[in-house]
Design a protein around this motif. Structure first.
Motif, PDB file in Angstrom:
ATOM      1  N   LYS A  63      -9.515  -1.943 -10.704  1.00 50.70           N
ATOM      2  CA  LYS A  63     -10.606  -2.149 -11.654  1.00 50.70           C
ATOM      3  C   LYS A  63     -11.922  -1.582 -11.134  1.00 50.70           C
ATOM      4  CE  LYS A  63      -8.497  -6.207 -13.675  1.00 50.70           C
ATOM      5  NZ  LYS A  63      -8.562  -7.641 -13.896  1.00 50.70           N
ATOM      6  N   THR A  64     -12.050  -1.467  -9.810  1.00 58.03           N
ATOM      7  CA  THR A  64     -13.303  -0.996  -9.229  1.00 58.03           C
ATOM      8  C   THR A  64     -13.178   0.336  -8.500  1.00 58.03           C
ATOM      9  OG1 THR A  64     -12.889  -2.244  -7.212  1.00 58.03           O
ATOM     10  CG2 THR A  64     -14.167  -3.345  -8.948  1.00 58.03           C
ATOM     11  N   GLY A  65     -12.087   1.013  -8.614  1.00 56.26           N
ATOM     12  CA  GLY A  65     -11.934   2.294  -7.918  1.00 56.26           C
ATOM     13  C   GLY A  65     -10.474   2.611  -7.674  1.00 56.26           C
ATOM     14  N   GLY A  66     -10.047   2.465  -6.417  1.00 53.77           N
ATOM     15  CA  GLY A  66      -8.668   2.768  -6.101  1.00 53.77           C
ATOM     16  C   GLY A  66      -8.289   2.332  -4.706  1.00 53.77           C
ATOM     17  N   VAL A  67      -6.987   2.290  -4.469  1.00 50.82           N
ATOM     18  CA  VAL A  67      -6.427   1.983  -3.156  1.00 50.82           C
ATOM     19  C   VAL A  67      -5.327   2.991  -2.883  1.00 50.82           C
ATOM     20  CG1 VAL A  67      -6.956  -0.480  -3.199  1.00 50.82           C
ATOM     21  CG2 VAL A  67      -4.769   0.315  -4.082  1.00 50.82           C
ATOM     22  N   ALA A  68      -4.990   3.141  -1.629  1.00 48.29           N
ATOM     23  CA  ALA A  68      -3.917   4.052  -1.248  1.00 48.29           C
ATOM     24  C   ALA A  68      -3.093   3.409  -0.154  1.00 48.29           C
ATOM     25  CB  ALA A  68      -4.492   5.382  -0.766  1.00 48.29           C
ATOM     26  N   ALA A  69      -1.849   3.816  -0.056  1.00 46.34           N
ATOM     27  CA  ALA A  69      -0.971   3.337   1.008  1.00 46.34           C
ATOM     28  C   ALA A  69      -0.124   4.497   1.493  1.00 46.34           C
ATOM     29  CB  ALA A  69      -0.069   2.211   0.501  1.00 46.34           C
ATOM     30  N   CYS A  70       0.155   4.493   2.779  1.00 49.25           N
ATOM     31  CA  CYS A  70       1.018   5.501   3.385  1.00 49.25           C
ATOM     32  C   CYS A  70       2.157   4.783   4.087  1.00 49.25           C
ATOM     33  CB  CYS A  70       0.253   6.338   4.400  1.00 49.25           C
ATOM     34  SG  CYS A  70      -1.030   7.360   3.656  1.00 49.25           S
ATOM     35  N   ALA A  71       3.326   5.384   4.055  1.00 49.00           N
ATOM     36  CA  ALA A  71       4.482   4.838   4.752  1.00 49.00           C
ATOM     37  C   ALA A  71       5.280   5.997   5.328  1.00 49.00           C
ATOM     38  CB  ALA A  71       5.357   4.021   3.810  1.00 49.00           C
ATOM     39  N   ASP A  72       5.620   5.888   6.595  1.00 48.21           N
ATOM     40  CA  ASP A  72       6.457   6.897   7.232  1.00 48.21           C
ATOM     41  C   ASP A  72       7.872   6.374   7.300  1.00 48.21           C
ATOM     42  OD1 ASP A  72       4.540   8.832   7.656  1.00 48.21           O
ATOM     43  OD2 ASP A  72       3.892   7.960   9.543  1.00 48.21           O
TER      44      ASP A  72
END
Length: 147
Positions: A56-65
């Motif tokens: 709602k206020t921007g964004g998030v990110a996630a990384c997984a190896d």
């Protein structure tokens, strides 16, 4: 494809802060990809990724190896007639050409949600689609037999 660990840590921290106010409207796990053959539909094995989602206020990110394909015990095995054309469907539309391999053969596929490729030889199928800054790997072991 492998991202610096700090990116994953920062993304996880950002996602955890104020989870109620910043809950993603989409998942930070990439959508599944499927391969369609004469034998049916198969979900590809997910590999490493960095994926973002809106909040709602921007964004998030996630990384997984993920582990390399040789170390994935439940790697999808897909049986295909030699020379058959298979269809791959991504759960999103890549923004640039998709790099793919089967064994030692390399392909450059269209930047499209649905792509086709001809299977001439058996081997490890790898697909590396990108969506802007997001990237993901999908895998399957291709086994061929005479048609």
């Amino acid at each position: 494809m492998i991202r610096i660990t700090i990116v994953a840590v920062l993304a996880a921290a950002a996602a955890a802060c104020g989870a109620g106010a910043h809950a993603p409207t989409q998942s930070t796990r990439p959508p599944d990809a499927e391969i369609v053959t004469a034998a049916g539909l198969h979900t590809l094995t997910l590999g490493s990724y960095c994926w973002s989602a809106r909040t709602k206020t921007g964004g998030v990110a996630a990384c997984a190896d993920g582990a390399g394909p040789a170390h994935i015990p439940d790697l999808r095995v897909v049986r295909v007639d030699r020379g058959a054309v298979v269809v791959v469907r991504f759960g999103f539309t890549p923004t640039e050409a998709v790099a793919a391999t089967i064994g030692k053969r390399r392909y450059r596929l269209a930047a499209a949600a649905t792509v086709r490729l001809r299977v001439d030889d058996p081997g490890l199928l790898t697909l590396d689609p990108r969506r802007g800054q997001d990237d993901v790997e999908y895998f399957a072991r291709i086994v061929t037999h005479a048609s």
